[in-house]
Design a protein around this motif. Structure first.
Motif, PDB file in Angstrom:
ATOM      1  N   THR A  12     -27.913 -42.313 -20.870  1.00 25.81           N
ATOM      2  CA  THR A  12     -29.073 -43.145 -21.219  1.00 25.81           C
ATOM      3  C   THR A  12     -29.652 -42.839 -22.599  1.00 25.81           C
ATOM      4  N   ASP A  13     -28.924 -42.044 -23.419  1.00 20.50           N
ATOM      5  CA  ASP A  13     -29.401 -41.816 -24.788  1.00 20.50           C
ATOM      6  C   ASP A  13     -28.969 -43.021 -25.624  1.00 20.50           C
ATOM      7  N   ILE A  14     -29.894 -43.922 -25.872  1.00 23.18           N
ATOM      8  CA  ILE A  14     -29.508 -45.189 -26.522  1.00 23.18           C
ATOM      9  C   ILE A  14     -29.098 -44.990 -27.977  1.00 23.18           C
ATOM     10  N   TYR A  15     -29.407 -43.805 -28.549  1.00 26.15           N
ATOM     11  CA  TYR A  15     -29.010 -43.564 -29.948  1.00 26.15           C
ATOM     12  C   TYR A  15     -27.588 -43.011 -30.045  1.00 26.15           C
ATOM     13  N   ASN A  16     -26.977 -42.696 -28.906  1.00 30.97           N
ATOM     14  CA  ASN A  16     -25.624 -42.151 -28.880  1.00 30.97           C
ATOM     15  C   ASN A  16     -24.639 -43.289 -28.523  1.00 30.97           C
ATOM     16  N   PRO A  17     -23.778 -43.712 -29.476  1.00 30.22           N
ATOM     17  CA  PRO A  17     -22.882 -44.853 -29.210  1.00 30.22           C
ATOM     18  C   PRO A  17     -21.984 -44.636 -28.001  1.00 30.22           C
ATOM     19  N   GLN A  18     -21.578 -43.360 -27.749  1.00 30.16           N
ATOM     20  CA  GLN A  18     -20.730 -43.120 -26.568  1.00 30.16           C
ATOM     21  C   GLN A  18     -21.510 -43.346 -25.275  1.00 30.16           C
ATOM     22  N   HIS A  19     -22.758 -42.880 -25.265  1.00 31.23           N
ATOM     23  CA  HIS A  19     -23.600 -43.116 -24.084  1.00 31.23           C
ATOM     24  C   HIS A  19     -23.741 -44.622 -23.835  1.00 31.23           C
ATOM     25  N   ARG A  20     -23.953 -45.340 -24.934  1.00 32.72           N
ATOM     26  CA  ARG A  20     -24.149 -46.791 -24.791  1.00 32.72           C
ATOM     27  C   ARG A  20     -22.904 -47.436 -24.193  1.00 32.72           C
ATOM     28  N   GLU A  21     -21.752 -46.995 -24.666  1.00 35.03           N
ATOM     29  CA  GLU A  21     -20.507 -47.585 -24.181  1.00 35.03           C
ATOM     30  C   GLU A  21     -20.265 -47.227 -22.711  1.00 35.03           C
TER      31      GLU A  21
END
Ligand code: ACO
Length: 431
Positions: A151-160
């Motif tokens: 849920t860290d929206i600033y981390n592209p891997q989390h977003r993916e």
């Protein structure tokens, strides 16, 4: 010569030149973001009828011509040649996948198809007769409590990962809503099946019997899912973007999109179409209901007709109309009285002056409900099916918005028309 938009306030004599931006297609926009600083005015556009809320590269609709493109590809071509997983990849990543990318993506999505066992207990908190959309909003919202490692929206891997999880778990969650409502045990996903095959398997199989997914049903659902995957800045997608603009986690954002989808003016229309057809009951009653739909003093509207953007035939409706006939013929339901009634209603409305003048044509949901019904899916699950398909578009739009460098919190202004400032009464004079 380049055209210019110049706004002049005749009271103060001040003028401002508004920069024009051109997209690939569609009307150009003029940028009003400096109008308040320069002229001290807000703009007023209830229902965002002419306001572009974002720049987007995902979906394009030409409402006058009745055209719909995903990442530049016409919906007719995707419906004919593609499949839902490929369309999901296209919407998320911008290009059609190569063969290996397609296989990898499908594998990733199927690997995420189960949900945490603890989530099952959530369903138990809902009454058996709860609307499946109510359950779905709650369960999807709760995903952020189970998957907070993405849920860290600033981390592209989390977003993916969050996007993959959402797409993968939606069929399992949707089938859980159905099983809970009929009191049957939940069925685990079978990752050897296709996305839509798996959904049918989880909805209709039971631990006590073997179940064969019907390829006609699987394909029809895949097609409907392609057609529903995205539709640019509609109410639910705008809701997802607005929630996301406050940096809320993706699971919470998608839950808010599901809530916005539920209304009968939006995703709830497919369920409302079936209710309306049942209410009309027989072909002879059609003129009465058409008159009611035209009567300004009667709130009744023909469900499944009209669209905010399409002022021509909804291209998805054209595709799904043919499939509807094929599916019903193949499943042996072509004499279904409800289908006959729907076709008679369509014909009557298309010949009616009011519907012609108002450019009111059947939309995709006029037909999708009839197909769902033929597949044995109950009416209160129709909008849930829509939500499963639209999750792909929501996550693609959310990812695009989060990656935007100039992203700001969405914060519309208002025209305040309430009471002027007044003082609280000193004495008790309110009886
Ligand atoms: N039946 C009768 N009249 C209608 C209908 C309808 N289904 N839809 C619009 N109209 C009339 C309105 O009364 C209005 O008439 P007026 O100008 O004489 O007052 C005119 O057409 C314009 O209607 P609006 O509501 O202003 O159009 P808007 O773009 O805001 O609404 C909407 C679009 C909400 C889809 C509307 O057409 C509707 O309610 N349709 C039925 C519900 C439906 O099918 N929704 C699914 C949309 S598709 C989707 O979400 C996938």
């Amino acid at each position: 010569m380049d055209n210019k938009i110049i706004v002049t306030d005749s009271a103060s004599g001040k003028s401002i030149e508004l920069p024009i931006q051109h997209g690939t297609y569609g009307p150009a926009v003029f940028d009003i973001s400096r109008i308040y600083q320069s002229l001290n005015y807000f703009t007023y556009d209830p229902g965002y009828q002419v306001t572009a809320s974002c720049r987007s590269t995902i979906t394009y609709i030409d409402g006058e011509k009745g055209e719909l493109y995903y990442r530049g590809y016409p919906i007719e071509q995707l419906a004919e040649h593609s499949n839902f997983m490929e369309v999901a990849y296209l919407l998320m990543y911008g290009e059609l996948p190569l063969t290996q990318q397609s296989a990898d993506f499908t594998k990733i999505i199927s690997r995420h198809s189960m949900f945490n066992e603890g989530l099952k207990r959530f369903y138990d908190g809902f009454y058996h007769d709860a609307h499946p959309m109510a359950i779905m909003i709650g369960v999807v919202g709760s995903l952020s409590a189970f998957y907070h490692d993405s849920t860290d929206i600033y981390n592209p891997q989390h977003r993916e990962i969050a996007a993959h999880r959402l797409i993968a778990k939606m069929p399992t969650i949707a089938a859980g809503c159905y099983k809970h409502s009929i009191g049957e045990p939940f069925v685990y996903p079978d990752n050897s099946l296709s996305y839509t095959g798996n959904l049918l398997h989880m909805m209709f199989s039971m631990p006590t019997e073997t179940y064969q997914v019907d390829p006609i049903a699987e394909q029809a659902l895949d097609l409907i899912f392609i057609l529903h995957a995205d539709h640019e800045q509609n109410a639910s997608t705008s809701t997802v973007r607005l929630a996301g603009s406050s940096q809320a986690n993706p699971f919470a954002c998608i839950a808010s999109g599901i809530a916005a989808l539920w209304g009968p003016a939006h995703g709830g229309a497919n369920e409302a179409v079936l209710r309306m057809l049942n209410e009309i009951g027989q072909v002879e009653h059609i003129p009465k209901f058409i008159s009611r739909a035209k009567d300004k003093n009667d709130p009744f509207r023909l469900m499944g007709f009209g669209h905010r953007v399409y002022k021509n035939y909804d291209p998805r409706a054209r595709i799904v109309r043919d499939t509807c006939h094929e599916v019903l013929a193949k499943l042996g339901n072509s004499n279904d009285p409800l289908l006959k009634l729907a076709m008679a209603l369509e014909e009557a409305a298309l010949l009616d002056d009011y519907f012609i003048e108002h450019k009111l044509y059947p939309n995709v949901d006029f037909y999708s409900g009839l197909i769902y019904k033929a597949l044995g899916i109950p009416e209160n699950m129709f909008t849930v099916m829509f939500a499963v398909a639209r999750t792909v578009g929501w996550v693609a739009q959310w990812m695009e918005m989060i990656a935007e460098p100039t992203r700001r919190i969405g914060r519309p202004r208002q025209l305040y028309v309430g009471p002027a400032r007044r003082d609280y009464p000193k004495e008790a004079v309110r009886e």
